[in-house]
Scaffold this active site. Sequence first.
Site, PDB file in Angstrom:
ATOM      1  CE  LYS A  52     132.390  52.992  58.081  1.00  0.00           C
ATOM      2  NZ  LYS A  52     133.493  53.961  58.157  1.00  0.00           N
ATOM      3  CD  GLN A  96     135.894  55.289  55.630  1.00  0.00           C
ATOM      4  OE1 GLN A  96     134.713  55.178  55.975  1.00  0.00           O
ATOM      5  NE2 GLN A  96     136.867  54.630  56.248  1.00  0.00           N
ATOM      6  CG  ASP A 119     133.548  58.239  62.066  1.00  0.00           C
ATOM      7  OD1 ASP A 119     133.153  57.071  62.289  1.00  0.00           O
ATOM      8  OD2 ASP A 119     133.980  58.615  60.968  1.00  0.00           O
TER       9      ASP A 119
END
Length: 291
Positions: A52, A96, A119
Amino acid sequence: MLRLDGTAASKAVKEQLKQQTLRLEQDGNRAPHLAAVLVGSNGASETYVAGKVKSCGEIGYDSTLVRFDETISEQELLDKIAELNNDDTIDGILVQLPLPKHISEAKVISAVSPLKDVDGFHPISVGRMVQGLETFIPATPYGIMLMLEHYQLETKGKHAVVIGRSNIVGRPMSILLSSNTTYGNCTVTICHSHTHNLKDLCLQGDIIIAALGRAEFVKADMVKPGAIVIDVGITRVMDETAAKGYRIKGDVDYADVSTVAGAISPVPGGVGPMTIAGLMKNTMEAYLRRK
Ligand code: NAD
């Protein structure tokens, strides 16, 4: 049989975002800025976050990687998220997953500002998605929708079978495919670990989304001839002959299923790169909305 090349499709999305970023900078604006929070040193999480951050660099976004030891307390992590929420130079925040067991993922997800929730896991983002309102769509389902769009695969009126009902893949995927949108309008069956007759249901699918996390679970005899098969699974299967000691396998037996499917996405090189494309699109969206 059409191979749904996620690496190529993701490159096209990222190139478009790169041009958009260049134009913003030429007009005197700063670039979008993503903050990634990584707790602990889980090998797979390290790889995902590195991918990412690398993509941010390729597009021209700024990125900040915030690392914590896995002994960090829940409160310390929540305090950091509050700091990132209040930092005006940061547009998107991703934490994450998975997090260590002593930290509540639900609390952490809800702590991210919905304005920076790239997200798309915050309950407000999910609720808005369900109602078809402007929101952030979770990166993996978003990436799959971008893949359908890239290959202009007709979905209207088709029967989509989604295997898996997690909050990050299966459930949002079922909502998006059933929505009244260009790459939606499917009739959706959502399957899970208590589903009976999974094989019969899969055989009815014009589209199969496999997101259950079982290596090579979907075989040719479960797939209707000509179906579109999208493989979300990523499982590390131990293999002493592989350089790293393991191989990455999808949820679909690619060699077997490609003998009957009309289109199929490989693993690696399918949904994985598209997930990053989805995240990068969300980061640009967050930047533009905040602007
Ligand atoms: P999860 O474990 O949270 O959910 C799995 C789902 O599959 C559950 O809803 C469960 O009910 C269902 N399931 C399990 N066994 C089943 C069976 N035998 N029959 C029918 N349903 C069954 O997993 P997840 O987070 O949704 O991830 C699924 C897979 O996708 C994993 O391999 C994960 O690593 C991968 N993944 C890939 C990406 C990507 O970017 N490519 C992103 C997220 C997850």
